[in-house]
Enzyme design. Structure first.
Site, PDB file in Angstrom:
ATOM      1  N   LEU A  64     -61.595 -10.754   8.397  1.00  0.00           N
ATOM      2  CA  LEU A  64     -60.487  -9.917   8.887  1.00  0.00           C
ATOM      3  C   LEU A  64     -59.504 -10.716   9.746  1.00  0.00           C
ATOM      4  O   LEU A  64     -58.501 -10.181  10.191  1.00  0.00           O
ATOM      5  CB  LEU A  64     -61.024  -8.691   9.632  1.00  0.00           C
ATOM      6  CG  LEU A  64     -61.884  -7.731   8.786  1.00  0.00           C
ATOM      7  CD1 LEU A  64     -62.209  -6.460   9.564  1.00  0.00           C
ATOM      8  CD2 LEU A  64     -61.233  -7.374   7.461  1.00  0.00           C
ATOM      9  N   ARG A  65     -59.803 -11.996   9.986  1.00  0.00           N
ATOM     10  CA  ARG A  65     -58.849 -12.948  10.604  1.00  0.00           C
ATOM     11  C   ARG A  65     -58.414 -12.569  12.018  1.00  0.00           C
ATOM     12  O   ARG A  65     -57.385 -13.058  12.486  1.00  0.00           O
ATOM     13  CB  ARG A  65     -57.579 -13.079   9.745  1.00  0.00           C
ATOM     14  CG  ARG A  65     -57.827 -13.352   8.275  1.00  0.00           C
ATOM     15  CD  ARG A  65     -58.449 -14.691   8.040  1.00  0.00           C
ATOM     16  NE  ARG A  65     -58.466 -15.043   6.619  1.00  0.00           N
ATOM     17  CZ  ARG A  65     -59.402 -15.810   6.073  1.00  0.00           C
ATOM     18  NH1 ARG A  65     -60.400 -16.284   6.802  1.00  0.00           N
ATOM     19  NH2 ARG A  65     -59.353 -16.112   4.795  1.00  0.00           N
ATOM     20  N   ASN A  95     -65.376 -16.798  11.384  1.00  0.00           N
ATOM     21  CA  ASN A  95     -64.446 -17.950  11.349  1.00  0.00           C
ATOM     22  C   ASN A  95     -63.039 -17.521  11.763  1.00  0.00           C
ATOM     23  O   ASN A  95     -62.065 -17.716  11.056  1.00  0.00           O
ATOM     24  CB  ASN A  95     -64.447 -18.666   9.986  1.00  0.00           C
ATOM     25  CG  ASN A  95     -63.992 -17.796   8.830  1.00  0.00           C
ATOM     26  OD1 ASN A  95     -64.016 -16.575   8.906  1.00  0.00           O
ATOM     27  ND2 ASN A  95     -63.562 -18.411   7.739  1.00  0.00           N
ATOM     28  N   ASP A 153     -70.090 -19.276   8.060  1.00  0.00           N
ATOM     29  CA  ASP A 153     -69.371 -19.116   6.790  1.00  0.00           C
ATOM     30  C   ASP A 153     -68.005 -19.792   6.794  1.00  0.00           C
ATOM     31  O   ASP A 153     -67.246 -19.699   7.747  1.00  0.00           O
ATOM     32  CB  ASP A 153     -69.191 -17.633   6.453  1.00  0.00           C
ATOM     33  CG  ASP A 153     -68.514 -17.486   5.096  1.00  0.00           C
ATOM     34  OD1 ASP A 153     -68.830 -18.268   4.192  1.00  0.00           O
ATOM     35  OD2 ASP A 153     -67.644 -16.608   4.967  1.00  0.00           O
ATOM     36  N   ASP A 305     -66.245 -11.050  -0.080  1.00  0.00           N
ATOM     37  CA  ASP A 305     -65.694 -12.277   0.512  1.00  0.00           C
ATOM     38  C   ASP A 305     -64.161 -12.142   0.613  1.00  0.00           C
ATOM     39  O   ASP A 305     -63.420 -13.086   0.316  1.00  0.00           O
ATOM     40  CB  ASP A 305     -66.103 -13.508  -0.314  1.00  0.00           C
ATOM     41  CG  ASP A 305     -65.683 -14.819   0.342  1.00  0.00           C
ATOM     42  OD1 ASP A 305     -65.251 -14.794   1.509  1.00  0.00           O
ATOM     43  OD2 ASP A 305     -65.772 -15.873  -0.326  1.00  0.00           O
ATOM     44  N   HIS A 309     -55.025 -14.812   2.620  1.00  0.00           N
ATOM     45  CA  HIS A 309     -54.147 -15.934   2.988  1.00  0.00           C
ATOM     46  C   HIS A 309     -52.741 -15.562   2.549  1.00  0.00           C
ATOM     47  O   HIS A 309     -52.563 -14.884   1.528  1.00  0.00           O
ATOM     48  CB  HIS A 309     -54.568 -17.229   2.294  1.00  0.00           C
ATOM     49  CG  HIS A 309     -55.927 -17.724   2.681  1.00  0.00           C
ATOM     50  ND1 HIS A 309     -56.202 -18.259   3.919  1.00  0.00           N
ATOM     51  CD2 HIS A 309     -57.102 -17.756   1.990  1.00  0.00           C
ATOM     52  CE1 HIS A 309     -57.479 -18.608   3.975  1.00  0.00           C
ATOM     53  NE2 HIS A 309     -58.056 -18.307   2.823  1.00  0.00           N
TER      54      HIS A 309
HETATM   55  C1  NCD Z   1     -63.228 -18.070   3.086  1.00  0.00           C
HETATM   56  C2  NCD Z   1     -62.086 -17.960   4.089  1.00  0.00           C
HETATM   57  O1  NCD Z   1     -60.922 -18.026   3.659  1.00  0.00           O
HETATM   58  O2  NCD Z   1     -62.333 -17.756   5.276  1.00  0.00           O
HETATM   59  N1  NCD Z   1     -62.739 -18.713   1.916  1.00  0.00           N
HETATM   60  C3  NCD Z   1     -63.297 -18.753   0.689  1.00  0.00           C
HETATM   61  O3  NCD Z   1     -62.764 -19.460  -0.182  1.00  0.00           O
HETATM   62  N2  NCD Z   1     -64.361 -18.057   0.375  1.00  0.00           N
HETATM   63  C4  NCD Z   1     -64.388 -18.760   3.679  1.00  0.00           C
HETATM   64  C5  NCD Z   1     -65.689 -18.572   2.950  1.00  0.00           C
HETATM   65  O4  NCD Z   1     -66.123 -17.443   2.683  1.00  0.00           O
HETATM   66  O5  NCD Z   1     -66.337 -19.561   2.649  1.00  0.00           O
HETATM   67 ZN    ZN Z   2     -68.259 -18.746   2.425  1.00  0.00          ZN
END
Ligand code: NCD
Ligand code: ZN
Length: 423
Positions: A64-65, A95, A153, A305, A309
């Protein structure tokens, strides 16, 4: 007393083995009663005839950044996308910036999630401080603050000794590791090592990068007894390894991202950077193995996941940020597998509800009497287009952008409250 009565829907609740036409009475946010026909004059009635009704979906892998990268997504926009996708509980990855490696940040996520008030937003804490892979985070404090799992992650934990210590602590706390398995040195590049990378001259991520870490962490789980959940699994050998260790009684589980079940590395030729994700989209053979993994029960659950972006971060494949949004596309993609005869609806719903709940020992994903009334109502045949009008995420990075999708959420209900309603 607030009462809601869902009439005549086709209920599928794998936790109780229920599959059929039922009425559901909700009272004070909880499931009060399920029966073939319920009369309750005081209740507000929701006519859901012709739709499928299931426990609210649980997604144990979303980004969710928030805090730190809210131009990509924030807890509010992410929650909107989640409920539009049928999810009533999401587990957000740490992250962020700062990372969720301390109780304050965990608290921030929990409180903001509650304030937004759409779906349940549960934080995962980091395995290592700053996700740097050097020093363990304080799991006791993080768990106390509400973290439901631990993960670095986005990055693997390269130091095996540190990972073993992490697992020993996780056993003591009866928690679980959500494991991003890719060896950094082998997985340095942009897309799968294969014919598309060769054709386009792009840097590569090899399948063995994933398999080596899956093997190591299954071994460590077997030795320490720690619950280890392999995230976004993509290769046949990785599945064989998980199956081997499950058979030996190790407490391992794994998830699949629907994108890996629908697309292959060739999608990069059509969608460019929007098809770049870690681990990467792989081969047709690999995709077949994943489908078999679902059918044989080696793969436990779906996880989106959801990795937003912005467009400017998704220009050249070689330099793009990896990730695909997925909260609103997961159900249509899973329904596509159902239509292809790969899975039953019951199995699909189990992989969105009961299984993820079991992996994290969460009291959701069921409509047993007395449980929180988290419910999704969907039309498996309704078509819609993912575009500016229908997308709730702040980002649009998916190969499915602008495409017609089949299967739409009609209502999402969390603890008896309608948090999403189709227009
Ligand atoms: C994820 C992210 O953008 O945070 N990116 C991805 O390609 N899956 C990170 C992750 O889940 O490994
Ligand atoms: Zn991942």
């Amino acid at each position: 007393m607030l009462k809601l009565l869902l009439k005549k829907g086709f209920l599928i609740d794998p936790s109780q083995g229920l599959e059929g036409k039922y009425d559901i009475l909700v009272e004070n946010g909880k499931v009060k009663k399920i029966d073939e026909e319920i009369f309750e004059p005081e209740a507000e009635i929701l006519d859901v005839e012709g739709y499928i009704v299931a426990p609210g979906f649980i997604d144990i892998h979303v980004h969710l950044r928030d805090p730190g990268q809210t131009y990509k997504e924030d807890i509010e926009s992410g929650s909107r996308a989640a409920v539009a996708g049928g999810f009533t509980t999401v587990v957000c990855m740490p992250n962020t910036n700062p990372p969720i490696d301390n109780p304050q940040t965990a608290n921030y996520v929990l409180e903001k999630g509650k304030k937004v008030g759409l779906c349940r937003v549960l934080p995962a804490g980091t395995i290592t401080k700053g996700r740097k892979g050097k020093e363990l985070a304080d799991y006791y404090a993080l768990k106390k603050a509400g973290c439901v799992a631990f993960t670095d992650d986005g990055s693997p934990v390269e130091d095996s000794s540190l990972m073993r210590k992490a697992m020993e602590l996780v056993v003591q706390l009866d928690s679980v590791i959500l494991d991003h398995c890719e060896d950094d040195k082998l997985a340095y590049g942009a897309i799968n090592e294969g014919k598309v990378s060769a054709l386009l001259g792009l840097s590569e991520r090899s399948p063995e990068a994933e398999e080596i870490h899956v093997a190591r962490d299954c071994i460590l789980s077997y030795r320490t007894g720690a619950r280890v959940h392999i995230q976004h699994i993509t290769t046949e050998l990785a599945l064989d390894i998980v199956k081997h260790f499950k058979d030996k009684g190790a407490p391992v589980s794994c998830e699949v991202n629907p994108n890996h079940l629908i697309f292959t590395e060739e999608e990069v030729l059509h969608s460019g950077a929007n098809a770049r994700v870690n681990p990467p989209l792989r081969t047709r053979k690999g995709r077949k193995a994943l489908i078999k993994g679902i059918q044989e029960g080696v793969i436990d659950c779906f996880a989106t996941d959801h990795a937003p972006h912005q467009t400017f971060e998704k220009e050249l494949v070689e330099f793009a940020s990896p990730g695909i949004i997925g909260l609103q596309t997961a159900l249509p993609m899973a329904l596509e597998l159902y239509r292809r005869g790969v899975i039953s609806l019951k199995k699909m719903i189990e992989m969105f509800t009961l299984k993820p709940a079991q992996i994290l020992k969460l009291p959701y994903g069921t409509l047993r009497e007395g449980s929180p009334a988290d419910i999704v109502v969907f039309d498996p045949n309704k078509e819609w287009v993912l575009n500016e009008e229908t997308n709730f995420s702040k980002s649009r990075n998916t190969p499915l952008w602008g495409k017609t999708l089949k299967g739409k959420v009609i209502y999402t209900i969390k603890e008896g409250k309608i948090v999403y309603k189709d227009k």
